[in-house]
Design an enzyme around this catalytic site. Structure first.
Site, mmCIF file in Angstrom:
data_model
loop_
_atom_site.group_PDB
_atom_site.id
_atom_site.type_symbol
_atom_site.label_atom_id
_atom_site.label_comp_id
_atom_site.label_asym_id
_atom_site.label_seq_id
_atom_site.Cartn_x
_atom_site.Cartn_y
_atom_site.Cartn_z
ATOM 1 N N SER A 134 -5.119 11.492 9.036
ATOM 2 C CA SER A 134 -3.913 12.036 9.651
ATOM 3 C C SER A 134 -2.921 12.499 8.585
ATOM 4 O O SER A 134 -3.221 13.427 7.828
ATOM 5 C CB SER A 134 -3.307 10.986 10.583
ATOM 6 O OG SER A 134 -2.335 11.549 11.412
ATOM 7 N N HIS A 291 -7.781 10.317 18.152
ATOM 8 C CA HIS A 291 -7.208 10.570 16.835
ATOM 9 C C HIS A 291 -7.395 9.392 15.878
ATOM 10 O O HIS A 291 -7.535 9.585 14.673
ATOM 11 C CB HIS A 291 -5.710 10.875 16.987
ATOM 12 C CG HIS A 291 -5.006 11.127 15.699
ATOM 13 N ND1 HIS A 291 -5.365 12.156 14.836
ATOM 14 C CD2 HIS A 291 -3.962 10.484 15.099
ATOM 15 C CE1 HIS A 291 -4.570 12.137 13.781
ATOM 16 N NE2 HIS A 291 -3.719 11.133 13.914
#
Length: 313
Positions: A134, A291
């Site tokens: 991320s 995610h």
């Protein structure tokens, strides 16, 4: 084990990009692309297997960078597993404004990458593998593009080198952390009750609550966020940006693995052509997850990384 497949690069989908001007402070400075101060990053070192008992048998190191609101603790388990499987030391870092690392009002990818570059110099680490998730993925990609000769391999987890707005979830998380601060809670349970209005998933709340700690000094029983919530809130929109615009002027030619979650929107098919221009030797692997790839499917992630790096030793 996830199937490694070649990237689907469609040249006709390429857009025109312009590079962001870099601020130079001195041609002699290794940080010519960052004019601010670097901070001394906290870290955990994981050495397992033969590497633990005999450092001379250690293969090239891995530098592991967490995501927004994370810390080195998040990568403790996977770091140990990768060290054991690959016989490599794994440095799990706390990026600035996270974990035990110093706070600084500047929180940009240039600053994050410069901190990691300074860490490599301080610890005499040469040509490591960078793994970032991320926010950590964009920091790793930025460093690989700015200092390509210093990095051997790159693994970017669920992020792409493009400008893309963060999901509204992250703004909601900040609102929840602010609400916890205003309430002056004394227990994690109280904080979780407040956060549940802003983050429905328990694993996400547990992740955020790793940042809520009791003050080390004074007699206060009120828990505090160890991350500078307001500073990060001001920089939140910038976390969706990427500091490079022109793949013709910045390129990392080393082996690159892009890992994306099949249920995550952060690495869209439309981004693959741009990834291919910045990182021409990239491979793509899809992992069944959202995610939070590493925590949601750690076995598949470990297998993908091991397969990618085994032939790089």
């Amino acid at each position: 084990m996830p199937t490694m497949r070649p990237p689907r690069i469609r040249p006709t989908a390429l857009r025109s990009f312009q590079i962001t001007p870099l601020r130079r402070i001195s041609s002699a400075s290794p940080w010519h692309w960052h004019s601010g101060e670097t901070v001394d990053l906290a870290f955990d070192l994981h050495k397992e297997g033969e590497c633990k008992t005999d450092s001379s048998k250690c293969k090239p190191p891995i530098i592991f960078l967490h995501g927004l609101f994370g810390s080195k603790i998040n990568n403790r388990s996977i770091g140990k597993r990768l060290s054991r499987s690959l016989n490599r030391p794994v440095y799990a870092l706390d990026l600035r404004n996270h974990g035990a690392s110093p706070h600084n009002p500047e929180h940009t990818y240039a600053a994050l990458a410069a901190d990691v570059a300074a860490f490599l110099s301080k610890h005499s680490i040469s040509r490591p593998t960078l793994i970032g998730h991320s926010m950590g993925a964009k920091a790793a990609m930025a460093l690989a593009l700015w200092e390509p000769d210093r990095i051997a391999n790159l693994i970017a987890v669920d992020n792409a080198p493009v400008d893309a707005a963060l999901k509204s979830d992250f703004h909601s998380y900040v609102a929840g952390m602010r609400a916890v601060s205003r309430a002056g809670v004394g227990t994690q349970k109280e904080a979780d009750g407040i956060l549940s209005e802003y983050a429905k998933e328990l694993p996400v709340r547990q992740f955020l609550l790793t940042n809520l700690v009791r003050p080390k000094t004074g007699d206060s029983k009120v828990l505090e966020w160890r991350i500078p919530v307001e500073d990060l809130a001001r920089q939140l929109d910038g976390m969706g940006d990427f500091p490079f615009r022109d793949p013709e002027k910045a390129r990392f030619e080393g082996p690159t693995l892009i890992v994306r979650g099949t249920k995550s929107p952060y690495v869209a098919d439309e981004a693959l052509p741009v990834i291919g221009r910045f990182f021409p030797r990239f491979r793509l692997v899809d992992i069944e997850s959202g995610h939070w790839v590493i925590s949601e499917n750690p076995e598949a992630f470990k297998d993908a990384v091991v397969e990618f790096l085994e032939d790089k030793d």
